[in-house]
Design an enzyme around this catalytic site. Structure first.
Site, PDB file in Angstrom:
ATOM      1  CE1 TYR A 142     -32.862  14.237  78.578  1.00  0.00           C
ATOM      2  CE2 TYR A 142     -34.756  13.586  80.213  1.00  0.00           C
ATOM      3  CZ  TYR A 142     -34.202  13.903  78.775  1.00  0.00           C
ATOM      4  OH  TYR A 142     -34.980  13.489  77.731  1.00  0.00           O
ATOM      5  CB  THR A 167     -45.641   2.339  87.839  1.00  0.00           C
ATOM      6  OG1 THR A 167     -45.578   3.358  89.022  1.00  0.00           O
ATOM      7  CG2 THR A 167     -46.340   1.170  88.536  1.00  0.00           C
TER       8      THR A 167
HETATM    9  P1  NAD Z   1     -32.228  10.103  70.531  1.00  0.00           P
HETATM   10  O1  NAD Z   1     -30.851   9.899  71.430  1.00  0.00           O
HETATM   11  O2  NAD Z   1     -32.403   8.935  69.713  1.00  0.00           O
HETATM   12  O3  NAD Z   1     -31.925  11.371  69.513  1.00  0.00           O
HETATM   13  C1  NAD Z   1     -31.409  12.617  69.898  1.00  0.00           C
HETATM   14  C2  NAD Z   1     -30.565  13.144  68.787  1.00  0.00           C
HETATM   15  O4  NAD Z   1     -29.849  14.173  69.106  1.00  0.00           O
HETATM   16  C3  NAD Z   1     -29.337  11.847  68.564  1.00  0.00           C
HETATM   17  O5  NAD Z   1     -29.234  11.230  67.407  1.00  0.00           O
HETATM   18  C4  NAD Z   1     -27.997  12.619  69.031  1.00  0.00           C
HETATM   19  O6  NAD Z   1     -26.981  12.044  68.004  1.00  0.00           O
HETATM   20  C5  NAD Z   1     -28.359  13.866  68.665  1.00  0.00           C
HETATM   21  N1  NAD Z   1     -27.657  15.094  69.118  1.00  0.00           N
HETATM   22  C6  NAD Z   1     -27.033  14.995  70.510  1.00  0.00           C
HETATM   23  N2  NAD Z   1     -26.135  16.183  70.694  1.00  0.00           N
HETATM   24  C7  NAD Z   1     -26.501  16.757  69.202  1.00  0.00           C
HETATM   25  C8  NAD Z   1     -25.547  17.878  69.032  1.00  0.00           C
HETATM   26  N3  NAD Z   1     -24.591  18.530  69.527  1.00  0.00           N
HETATM   27  N4  NAD Z   1     -25.924  18.392  67.460  1.00  0.00           N
HETATM   28  C9  NAD Z   1     -26.633  17.864  66.872  1.00  0.00           C
HETATM   29  N5  NAD Z   1     -27.433  16.777  67.311  1.00  0.00           N
HETATM   30  C10 NAD Z   1     -27.083  16.090  68.555  1.00  0.00           C
HETATM   31  O7  NAD Z   1     -33.232  10.354  71.441  1.00  0.00           O
HETATM   32  P2  NAD Z   1     -34.969  10.534  71.270  1.00  0.00           P
HETATM   33  O8  NAD Z   1     -35.405   9.207  71.999  1.00  0.00           O
HETATM   34  O9  NAD Z   1     -35.438  10.369  69.601  1.00  0.00           O
HETATM   35  O10 NAD Z   1     -35.387  12.051  71.813  1.00  0.00           O
HETATM   36  C11 NAD Z   1     -35.492  13.231  71.005  1.00  0.00           C
HETATM   37  C12 NAD Z   1     -35.927  14.284  72.033  1.00  0.00           C
HETATM   38  O11 NAD Z   1     -36.982  13.934  72.885  1.00  0.00           O
HETATM   39  C13 NAD Z   1     -34.924  14.620  73.117  1.00  0.00           C
HETATM   40  O12 NAD Z   1     -34.924  15.762  73.193  1.00  0.00           O
HETATM   41  C14 NAD Z   1     -35.221  13.971  74.311  1.00  0.00           C
HETATM   42  O13 NAD Z   1     -34.583  14.561  75.354  1.00  0.00           O
HETATM   43  C15 NAD Z   1     -36.725  13.975  74.243  1.00  0.00           C
HETATM   44  N6  NAD Z   1     -37.393  13.006  74.993  1.00  0.00           N
HETATM   45  C16 NAD Z   1     -37.291  11.638  74.579  1.00  0.00           C
HETATM   46  C17 NAD Z   1     -37.928  10.648  75.569  1.00  0.00           C
HETATM   47  C18 NAD Z   1     -37.982   9.398  75.143  1.00  0.00           C
HETATM   48  O14 NAD Z   1     -38.573   8.494  75.656  1.00  0.00           O
HETATM   49  N7  NAD Z   1     -37.351   8.836  73.903  1.00  0.00           N
HETATM   50  C19 NAD Z   1     -38.644  10.963  76.599  1.00  0.00           C
HETATM   51  C20 NAD Z   1     -38.591  12.490  76.900  1.00  0.00           C
HETATM   52  C21 NAD Z   1     -37.963  13.334  76.160  1.00  0.00           C
END
Ligand code: NAD
Length: 336
Positions: A145, A217
């Site tokens: 990732y 943490t």
């Molecule tokens: P999430 O999993 O709730 O949302 C990601 C969405 O992307 C999902 O609904 C999934 O169905 C969609 N997705 C996956 N593959 C896909 C594809 N091929 N085509 C179209 N859609 C697709 O995650 P989130 O927490 O909302 O994260 C959003 C972004 O933020 C991501 O890029 C994640 O890596 C990044 N991020 C999140 C966090 C966190 O703590 N939530 C931390 C660091 C980075």
């Protein structure tokens, strides 16, 4: 405005915010069927498309002035430790989305990177070392990732430098709040702990299993702070990837303390040392974001967790009764 990953946690909040701000032409895209999105709005163009495919990225990017690229195959530590190849395949989404943005004359492109890009050697102690942006290099990101995120943020840089595409990148640190995954294996620590406390309380077991030793943490950022930061960073002159996270570091044991307090219970704890737990300590250094924006995420963990716990509690009860989710229906009706 195009939001990808709009059926997910943060993407759903971003669409909700753009609606609140009065934007009329919002396109929301996710690979999941629209019925499974956490938040969906009838006055938004909702498309179910697999953005791994270039032609679907072209469809999504058509006519979009601003693209918020949040789609990714991801989850909490339990998911990313066991699905490294799937996580790395998100490079297809990001490559094709950048190409489509360029081809369709997108004016601004935002990419959601992660604190998982940081060098693991700088996160070996439990004292929550604050990670500065430069600590991503020399590169030794979270396997799978984190490497994909680092590569994709680098690609944003070169699309900007070589092709003149306006790109902005934020490194999110653990985002939490309602309307996100809270069961099923992709949930992250705050949601998982809220659910486990609810299960222990309502099930009458008064026991909780914690992944790792409990002394690792982290800092956790309230979803609304994340959404505000995304907009500020998108409209800023910040060219390099920047931290977007809270500096309120807690151990996982302290996180459990807070949720227990909200729930009004005290649970017997057991520690699963074999479970995925990630690095020992991680916190956000906010020197840069404060310098550029005179702002940083500052909602207290206690305040955010109270709202998150209440939402998961409602969802839990709804699921027990076989309902689809109690609060979701009012959003579908556009009463958000
Ligand atoms: P999430 O999993 O709730 O949302 C990601 C969405 O992307 C999902 O609904 C999934 O169905 C969609 N997705 C996956 N593959 C896909 C594809 N091929 N085509 C179209 N859609 C697709 O995650 P989130 O927490 O909302 O994260 C959003 C972004 O933020 C991501 O890029 C994640 O890596 C990044 N991020 C999140 C966090 C966190 O703590 N939530 C931390 C660091 C980075």
């Amino acid at each position: 405005m195009l939001v990808t990953g709009a059926g997910g946690f943060i993407g759903g909040h971003l669409v909700a915010e753009f609606r609140r701000l009065g934007y009329q032409r919002i396109r929301a895209v996710d690979v999941k069927p629209v019925e499974e999105w956490y938040q969906r709005f009838e006055d938004v163009e909702n498309l179910s498309l697999d953005l791994n495919l270039r032609e679907n990225c072209e469809t999504a990017a058509t006519g979009a002035d601003e693209i918020y690229s949040l789609a990714a195959n991801m989850g909490g530590m339990g998911f990313i430790e066991h699905n490294k190849a799937l996580c790395m395949l998100s490079v297809l989404i990001n490559t094709h989305m950048l190409q489509a943005a360029l081809a369709h004359g997108c004016k601004k492109f935002f990419y959601s990177s992660s604190a998982c890009v940081y060098n693991a050697d700088k996160q070996t102690t439990f004292e929550a070392p604050s990670l500065k942006e430069e600590d991503a290099y020399p590169a030794q990101a979270e396997d799978g990732y984190g490497w994909e995120k680092l590569f994709s943020e680098r690609m944003c840089r070169h699309f900007r430098e070589d092709f003149g595409l306006y790109t902005r990148v934020a490194r999110f640190h653990n985002v939490y709040g309602p309307w996100g995954t809270w069961f099923g294996g992709r949930e992250k620590a705050p949601a998982a702990i809220c659910r486990k406390v609810i299960e222990a309380k309502l099930g009458g077991t008064y026991e909780i299993e914690i992944w790792g030793s409990g002394v690792q943490t982290r800092s956790f950022m309230w979803a609304d702070d994340c959404i505000k930061g995304v907009q500020l960073i998108m409209d800023s002159e910040i060219l390099e990837p920047i931290n977007l996270g809270s500096t309120e570091a807690v151990s996982i044991n302290q996180l459990v303390d807070i949720v227990e307090d909200i729930a009004g219970v005290k649970l017997k704890r057991s520690y699963n040392l074999a479970a995925p737990k990630g690095v020992n300590g991680r916190n956000s250094d906010n020197t840069l974001i404060k310098k550029y924006l005179n702002w940083e995420p500052d909602t207290s963990l206690r305040v955010g967790l109270e709202k998150t716990y209440a939402w998961i509690y409602d969802q839990y009860l709804a699921r027990e009764k076989g309902l689809p989710g109690v609060v979701r229906e009012s959003f579908v009706a556009g009463k958000a």
